[in-house]
Design a protein around this motif. Structure first.
Motif, PDB file in Angstrom:
ATOM      1  N   MET A  11       0.824  -1.199   0.000  1.00  0.00           N
ATOM      2  CA  MET A  11       0.000   0.000   0.000  1.00  0.00           C
ATOM      3  C   MET A  11       0.864   1.258   0.000  1.00  0.00           C
ATOM      4  SD  MET A  11      -3.047   1.137   2.535  1.00  0.00           S
ATOM      5  CE  MET A  11      -1.933   1.796   3.759  1.00  0.00           C
ATOM      6  N   ILE A  12       1.920   1.240   0.791  1.00  0.00           N
ATOM      7  CA  ILE A  12       2.811   2.406   0.848  1.00  0.00           C
ATOM      8  C   ILE A  12       3.495   2.603  -0.499  1.00  0.00           C
ATOM      9  CG2 ILE A  12       4.929   3.304   1.894  1.00  0.00           C
ATOM     10  CD1 ILE A  12       3.928   1.949   4.530  1.00  0.00           C
ATOM     11  N   PHE A  13       3.970   1.513  -1.100  1.00  0.00           N
ATOM     12  CA  PHE A  13       4.586   1.624  -2.426  1.00  0.00           C
ATOM     13  C   PHE A  13       3.603   2.226  -3.422  1.00  0.00           C
ATOM     14  CE2 PHE A  13       7.696  -2.025  -1.491  1.00  0.00           C
ATOM     15  CZ  PHE A  13       8.801  -1.192  -1.454  1.00  0.00           C
ATOM     16  N   LEU A  14       2.376   1.703  -3.447  1.00  0.00           N
ATOM     17  CA  LEU A  14       1.401   2.178  -4.429  1.00  0.00           C
ATOM     18  C   LEU A  14       1.001   3.624  -4.181  1.00  0.00           C
ATOM     19  CD1 LEU A  14      -0.840  -0.982  -4.906  1.00  0.00           C
ATOM     20  CD2 LEU A  14       1.020  -0.154  -6.365  1.00  0.00           C
ATOM     21  N   GLU A  15       0.898   4.027  -2.924  1.00  0.00           N
ATOM     22  CA  GLU A  15       0.563   5.419  -2.635  1.00  0.00           C
ATOM     23  C   GLU A  15       1.667   6.361  -3.096  1.00  0.00           C
ATOM     24  OE1 GLU A  15      -0.399   5.656   1.526  1.00  0.00           O
ATOM     25  OE2 GLU A  15      -2.441   4.934   1.188  1.00  0.00           O
ATOM     26  N   GLN A  16       2.892   5.849  -3.146  1.00  0.00           N
ATOM     27  CA  GLN A  16       4.032   6.649  -3.600  1.00  0.00           C
ATOM     28  C   GLN A  16       4.294   6.460  -5.097  1.00  0.00           C
ATOM     29  OE1 GLN A  16       5.443   8.873  -1.541  1.00  0.00           O
ATOM     30  NE2 GLN A  16       3.875   8.173  -0.117  1.00  0.00           N
ATOM     31  N   ASN A  17       3.374   5.792  -5.774  1.00  0.00           N
ATOM     32  CA  ASN A  17       3.488   5.524  -7.205  1.00  0.00           C
ATOM     33  C   ASN A  17       4.720   4.672  -7.525  1.00  0.00           C
ATOM     34  OD1 ASN A  17       2.446   5.654  -9.764  1.00  0.00           O
ATOM     35  ND2 ASN A  17       3.506   7.536 -10.292  1.00  0.00           N
ATOM     36  N   ALA A  18       5.092   3.795  -6.614  1.00  0.00           N
ATOM     37  CA  ALA A  18       6.255   2.921  -6.775  1.00  0.00           C
ATOM     38  C   ALA A  18       5.787   1.497  -7.101  1.00  0.00           C
ATOM     39  CB  ALA A  18       7.110   2.961  -5.515  1.00  0.00           C
ATOM     40  N   VAL A  19       5.128   1.359  -8.232  1.00  0.00           N
ATOM     41  CA  VAL A  19       4.553   0.081  -8.628  1.00  0.00           C
ATOM     42  C   VAL A  19       5.646  -0.958  -8.860  1.00  0.00           C
ATOM     43  CG1 VAL A  19       3.141  -1.091 -10.374  1.00  0.00           C
ATOM     44  CG2 VAL A  19       2.537   1.208  -9.622  1.00  0.00           C
ATOM     45  N   GLU A  20       6.710  -0.558  -9.529  1.00  0.00           N
ATOM     46  CA  GLU A  20       7.806  -1.493  -9.812  1.00  0.00           C
ATOM     47  C   GLU A  20       8.393  -2.061  -8.521  1.00  0.00           C
ATOM     48  OE1 GLU A  20       8.826  -2.512 -12.803  1.00  0.00           O
ATOM     49  OE2 GLU A  20       7.470  -1.212 -13.927  1.00  0.00           O
ATOM     50  N   GLU A  21       8.541  -1.214  -7.506  1.00  0.00           N
ATOM     51  CA  GLU A  21       9.093  -1.667  -6.233  1.00  0.00           C
ATOM     52  C   GLU A  21       8.170  -2.668  -5.552  1.00  0.00           C
ATOM     53  OE1 GLU A  21       9.090   1.391  -7.370  1.00  0.00           O
ATOM     54  OE2 GLU A  21      11.107   2.214  -7.126  1.00  0.00           O
ATOM     55  N   ALA A  22       6.862  -2.415  -5.623  1.00  0.00           N
ATOM     56  CA  ALA A  22       5.894  -3.343  -5.033  1.00  0.00           C
ATOM     57  C   ALA A  22       5.941  -4.685  -5.758  1.00  0.00           C
ATOM     58  CB  ALA A  22       4.488  -2.753  -5.086  1.00  0.00           C
ATOM     59  N   MET A  23       6.021  -4.649  -7.069  1.00  0.00           N
ATOM     60  CA  MET A  23       6.106  -5.890  -7.833  1.00  0.00           C
ATOM     61  C   MET A  23       7.399  -6.628  -7.497  1.00  0.00           C
ATOM     62  SD  MET A  23       4.601  -4.645 -11.519  1.00  0.00           S
ATOM     63  CE  MET A  23       5.100  -6.123 -12.350  1.00  0.00           C
ATOM     64  N   GLY A  24       8.501  -5.897  -7.391  1.00  0.00           N
ATOM     65  CA  GLY A  24       9.779  -6.505  -7.054  1.00  0.00           C
ATOM     66  C   GLY A  24       9.762  -7.180  -5.694  1.00  0.00           C
ATOM     67  N   MET A  25       9.097  -6.545  -4.725  1.00  0.00           N
ATOM     68  CA  MET A  25       8.985  -7.134  -3.391  1.00  0.00           C
ATOM     69  C   MET A  25       8.314  -8.500  -3.479  1.00  0.00           C
ATOM     70  SD  MET A  25       6.720  -5.781  -0.137  1.00  0.00           S
ATOM     71  CE  MET A  25       5.181  -5.991  -1.047  1.00  0.00           C
ATOM     72  N   TYR A  26       7.192  -8.555  -4.204  1.00  0.00           N
ATOM     73  CA  TYR A  26       6.465  -9.817  -4.307  1.00  0.00           C
ATOM     74  C   TYR A  26       7.239 -10.850  -5.123  1.00  0.00           C
ATOM     75  CZ  TYR A  26       2.350  -7.957  -1.993  1.00  0.00           C
ATOM     76  OH  TYR A  26       1.476  -7.439  -1.067  1.00  0.00           O
ATOM     77  N   GLN A  27       7.968 -10.400  -6.129  1.00  0.00           N
ATOM     78  CA  GLN A  27       8.776 -11.341  -6.909  1.00  0.00           C
ATOM     79  C   GLN A  27       9.863 -11.963  -6.039  1.00  0.00           C
ATOM     80  OE1 GLN A  27      10.022  -8.976 -10.252  1.00  0.00           O
ATOM     81  NE2 GLN A  27       8.066  -9.218 -11.303  1.00  0.00           N
TER      82      GLN A  27
END
Length: 123
Positions: A11-27
């Motif tokens: 949620m914090i990543f997405l609120e900061q428009n850091a979609v790539e970082e959120a995807m990387g975390m899950y990967q």
């Protein structure tokens, strides 16, 4: 990573428009289903760029990118705002963020859910 609270980190990543970082975390965690959900938010950006706001809104909603969904709805689909705010509040309740959910329920004019979230946050 936030005490292994991956949804909060997302949620914090997405609120900061850091979609790539959120995807990387899950990967890195091999949480592929969650990565796909976040990819929906990225797809929303692409649909917005090619001027397909309806598809962008749907992707944002599926990807739990509610801030982007609300921003887009304000411009293109104002009638959707109440439903989006309620969905955002529901998502925050699932994440145990009752204080934040309260504000979105107020925006959605959901008095019962507002009261329930407020009482839950006080406990």
């Amino acid at each position: 990573m936030l005490g292994k609270n991956h949804k909060l980190a997302e949620m914090i990543f997405l609120e900061q428009n850091a979609v790539e970082e959120a995807m990387g975390m899950y990967q890195e965690l091999h949480h592929w289903d969650e990565c796909v959900v976040v990819a929906e938010a990225k797809a929303g950006d692409l649909f917005e760029k090619i001027h397909n706001p309806q598809q962008a809104l749907e992707c944002y909603r599926k990807g739990n990118a509610f801030m982007k969904a609300v921003e887009l709805a304000r411009l293109a689909f104002p009638v959707e705002l109440v439903k989006l705010e309620e969905a955002w509040g529901d998502h925050l309740v699932q994440q145990k963020q009752l204080d934040a959910a309260t504000n979105h329920y107020i925006e959605a004019r959901g008095s019962i859910k507002t009261i329930e979230a407020t009482l839950g946050a006080c406990q």
